[in-house]
Design a protein around this motif. Structure first.
Motif, PDB file in Angstrom:
ATOM      1  N   THR A 129     -18.989  15.687 -74.260  1.00 59.09           N
ATOM      2  CA  THR A 129     -19.208  17.163 -73.093  1.00 59.09           C
ATOM      3  C   THR A 129     -21.535  16.480 -73.142  1.00 59.09           C
ATOM      4  O   THR A 129     -21.597  16.368 -72.352  1.00 59.09           O
ATOM      5  CB  THR A 129     -19.165  18.216 -73.955  1.00 59.09           C
ATOM      6  N   ALA A 130     -21.570  17.851 -72.812  1.00 55.25           N
ATOM      7  CA  ALA A 130     -23.152  18.080 -72.716  1.00 55.25           C
ATOM      8  C   ALA A 130     -23.563  19.529 -73.539  1.00 55.25           C
ATOM      9  O   ALA A 130     -22.805  20.513 -73.241  1.00 55.25           O
ATOM     10  CB  ALA A 130     -23.500  17.898 -71.287  1.00 55.25           C
ATOM     11  N   ILE A 131     -24.795  19.441 -73.655  1.00 55.49           N
ATOM     12  CA  ILE A 131     -25.019  20.668 -73.999  1.00 55.49           C
ATOM     13  C   ILE A 131     -26.046  21.871 -73.153  1.00 55.49           C
ATOM     14  O   ILE A 131     -25.739  22.504 -73.158  1.00 55.49           O
ATOM     15  CB  ILE A 131     -26.533  20.326 -75.160  1.00 55.49           C
ATOM     16  N   SER A 132     -25.485  21.433 -71.979  1.00 55.97           N
ATOM     17  CA  SER A 132     -25.700  22.369 -71.119  1.00 55.97           C
ATOM     18  C   SER A 132     -24.827  23.609 -71.180  1.00 55.97           C
ATOM     19  O   SER A 132     -24.687  24.691 -70.752  1.00 55.97           O
ATOM     20  CB  SER A 132     -25.105  22.022 -69.566  1.00 55.97           C
ATOM     21  N   ALA A 133     -23.048  22.959 -71.673  1.00 53.84           N
ATOM     22  CA  ALA A 133     -22.206  24.723 -72.450  1.00 53.84           C
ATOM     23  C   ALA A 133     -22.490  25.700 -72.883  1.00 53.84           C
ATOM     24  O   ALA A 133     -21.769  26.372 -72.757  1.00 53.84           O
ATOM     25  CB  ALA A 133     -20.965  23.844 -72.816  1.00 53.84           C
ATOM     26  N   ARG A 134     -24.074  25.866 -73.651  1.00 58.37           N
ATOM     27  CA  ARG A 134     -23.951  26.011 -74.476  1.00 58.37           C
ATOM     28  C   ARG A 134     -25.143  26.694 -74.778  1.00 58.37           C
ATOM     29  O   ARG A 134     -26.002  27.313 -75.781  1.00 58.37           O
ATOM     30  CB  ARG A 134     -23.667  26.128 -75.987  1.00 58.37           C
ATOM     31  N   THR A 135     -26.511  26.620 -73.394  1.00 54.65           N
ATOM     32  CA  THR A 135     -27.976  26.874 -73.271  1.00 54.65           C
ATOM     33  C   THR A 135     -27.938  28.030 -72.104  1.00 54.65           C
ATOM     34  O   THR A 135     -27.102  27.592 -71.086  1.00 54.65           O
ATOM     35  CB  THR A 135     -28.260  25.898 -73.227  1.00 54.65           C
ATOM     36  N   GLY A 224     -11.033  19.136 -83.960  1.00 49.83           N
ATOM     37  CA  GLY A 224     -11.196  20.427 -84.130  1.00 49.83           C
ATOM     38  C   GLY A 224     -13.035  20.754 -83.469  1.00 49.83           C
ATOM     39  O   GLY A 224     -13.183  22.113 -83.656  1.00 49.83           O
ATOM     40  N   THR A 225     -13.877  19.531 -83.852  1.00 49.15           N
ATOM     41  CA  THR A 225     -15.292  19.904 -83.846  1.00 49.15           C
ATOM     42  C   THR A 225     -15.472  19.678 -83.009  1.00 49.15           C
ATOM     43  O   THR A 225     -15.874  17.989 -82.372  1.00 49.15           O
ATOM     44  CB  THR A 225     -15.565  20.093 -84.753  1.00 49.15           C
ATOM     45  N   VAL A 226     -17.362  20.223 -82.104  1.00 51.55           N
ATOM     46  CA  VAL A 226     -17.929  19.893 -80.794  1.00 51.55           C
ATOM     47  C   VAL A 226     -19.705  19.263 -81.711  1.00 51.55           C
ATOM     48  O   VAL A 226     -20.164  20.351 -82.598  1.00 51.55           O
ATOM     49  CB  VAL A 226     -17.960  21.136 -80.253  1.00 51.55           C
ATOM     50  N   LEU A 227     -20.172  18.658 -81.963  1.00 47.87           N
ATOM     51  CA  LEU A 227     -21.313  17.793 -82.325  1.00 47.87           C
ATOM     52  C   LEU A 227     -22.256  18.209 -81.981  1.00 47.87           C
ATOM     53  O   LEU A 227     -21.913  17.096 -80.363  1.00 47.87           O
ATOM     54  CB  LEU A 227     -20.560  16.155 -83.490  1.00 47.87           C
ATOM     55  N   GLU A 228     -23.182  18.452 -81.901  1.00 49.83           N
ATOM     56  CA  GLU A 228     -24.491  18.493 -81.085  1.00 49.83           C
ATOM     57  C   GLU A 228     -25.164  17.473 -81.408  1.00 49.83           C
ATOM     58  O   GLU A 228     -25.936  17.171 -82.325  1.00 49.83           O
ATOM     59  CB  GLU A 228     -25.224  20.095 -81.402  1.00 49.83           C
ATOM     60  N   THR A 229     -25.684  16.498 -80.213  1.00 48.87           N
ATOM     61  CA  THR A 229     -26.838  15.235 -80.783  1.00 48.87           C
ATOM     62  C   THR A 229     -27.919  15.872 -80.005  1.00 48.87           C
ATOM     63  O   THR A 229     -27.555  15.139 -78.604  1.00 48.87           O
ATOM     64  CB  THR A 229     -26.231  14.992 -80.420  1.00 48.87           C
ATOM     65  N   ASP A 230     -28.506  17.267 -80.064  1.00 47.27           N
ATOM     66  CA  ASP A 230     -29.605  17.454 -78.804  1.00 47.27           C
ATOM     67  C   ASP A 230     -30.684  17.736 -78.729  1.00 47.27           C
ATOM     68  O   ASP A 230     -31.611  18.519 -78.179  1.00 47.27           O
ATOM     69  CB  ASP A 230     -28.875  19.471 -78.194  1.00 47.27           C
ATOM     70  N   GLY A 231     -31.282  17.074 -80.143  1.00 50.43           N
ATOM     71  CA  GLY A 231     -32.873  17.602 -80.497  1.00 50.43           C
ATOM     72  C   GLY A 231     -33.041  18.643 -80.883  1.00 50.43           C
ATOM     73  O   GLY A 231     -34.398  18.852 -80.776  1.00 50.43           O
ATOM     74  N   GLY A 232     -31.850  19.579 -80.866  1.00 50.40           N
ATOM     75  CA  GLY A 232     -32.224  20.760 -81.585  1.00 50.40           C
ATOM     76  C   GLY A 232     -32.411  21.735 -79.681  1.00 50.40           C
ATOM     77  O   GLY A 232     -33.290  22.633 -80.165  1.00 50.40           O
ATOM     78  N   ALA A 233     -32.104  20.853 -78.275  1.00 50.46           N
ATOM     79  CA  ALA A 233     -33.128  21.871 -77.115  1.00 50.46           C
ATOM     80  C   ALA A 233     -31.689  23.693 -77.109  1.00 50.46           C
ATOM     81  O   ALA A 233     -31.883  24.478 -77.051  1.00 50.46           O
ATOM     82  CB  ALA A 233     -31.664  21.164 -76.189  1.00 50.46           C
ATOM     83  N   ARG A 234     -30.575  23.500 -78.163  1.00 53.88           N
ATOM     84  CA  ARG A 234     -30.162  24.175 -77.640  1.00 53.88           C
ATOM     85  C   ARG A 234     -30.849  25.701 -78.721  1.00 53.88           C
ATOM     86  O   ARG A 234     -31.126  26.943 -78.607  1.00 53.88           O
ATOM     87  CB  ARG A 234     -28.586  24.516 -78.585  1.00 53.88           C
ATOM     88  N   LEU A 235     -31.450  25.350 -79.255  1.00 54.23           N
ATOM     89  CA  LEU A 235     -32.797  25.982 -80.315  1.00 54.23           C
ATOM     90  C   LEU A 235     -34.086  26.503 -79.697  1.00 54.23           C
ATOM     91  O   LEU A 235     -34.980  27.590 -79.909  1.00 54.23           O
ATOM     92  CB  LEU A 235     -32.713  25.270 -81.488  1.00 54.23           C
TER      93      LEU A 235
END
Length: 238
Positions: A129-135, A224-235
């Motif tokens: 997927t991509a972190i755009s889903a949660r930022t 059932g898990t989404v693993l975020e590998t985003d360098g902390g972008a969501r923070l």
């Protein structure tokens, strides 16, 4: 003892190819799919340990044929995407967004449905997927819709398909060919600006994300898990 079989849909470049290589290093019999014969031929020369199949992830008949040729699939990784879907909502071409849904959301579900009859009972499915889903990054409404829709399937699929495990990996900004439409003279300073803002102080690589994909695909205790590998972008606010 026969090797376990892994199928990486969209495995001819970027995160998909990096994942295929890492699964091969783990001892899997790795098969990849891609739409273009030229890319598959190049990989056959550089990575003879990977078996390529020319098939579009959105083509149910083609993906069914690939799965049937393998007999049983222990690990399914779906790394399918397109280059469309980004842009401010006021200017967003909705026809292009529909194509983007076809290239990623519908292609993911088509591939899963086609391969499902061949998945081992102890197998796994890992979506990209991509972190755009949660930022809340401006200009990513279309991408957020696509990736958010995919991530919404993870928990119900994990419950429905158990004991097959279903997970997703959600990258942030990753230095892959997805950014090739941005000229290098713009991309390099943009990446440098992002790296300075990210908590990890670096833009991710395909190999970084592939490490997470392999973990989710092979660890028997995660579903059932989404693993975020985003360098902390969501923070942070990008």
């Amino acid at each position: 003892m026969s090797k376990h079989t892994a199928l990486v849909a969209g495995g001819t470049s970027g995160i998909g190819l990096a994942t295929a290589r890492k699964l091969r290093e783990r001892g899997y019999d790795v098969h990849i799919t891609g739409r273009g014969k030229e890319k598959l031929d190049d990989i056959a020369a550089t990575d003879p340990g990977l078996t390529g199949h020319q098939a579009d992830g959105g083509d149910a008949a083609a993906m069914t044929a690939v799965a049937e040729s393998l007999g049983q699939v222990d690990v399914l990784v779906i790394s399918l995407s397109g280059a469309e879907g980004a842009g401010p909502i006021a200017e967003l071409d909705l026809d292009r967004l529909r194509r983007a849904f076809d290239a990623k959301f519908w292609a993911h579900l088509t591939t899963l449905q086609a391969v499902l009859p061949r998945l081992a009972p102890t197998g796994s499915v890992t979506l990209l997927t991509a972190i755009s889903a949660r930022t809340g990054m401006p200009g990513t409404t279309g991408l957020a819709a696509i990736n958010g829709a995919l991530e919404a399937t993870v928990k119900p699929l994990a419950a429905e398909l158990a004991p097959i495990r279903v997970n997703a990996v959600s990258p942030g900004v990753v230095d892959t060919a997805w950014w090739s439409s941005m000229p290098a003279e713009q991309r390099e300073p943009y990446f440098a600006q992002l790296a300075a803002a990210l908590p990890t102080r670096q833009v991710g690589t395909a190999e970084d994300v592939a490490e997470g994909v392999v973990f989710m695909a092979t660890n028997p205790n995660v579903t059932g898990t989404v693993l975020e590998t985003d360098g902390g972008a969501r923070l942070i606010s990008l």
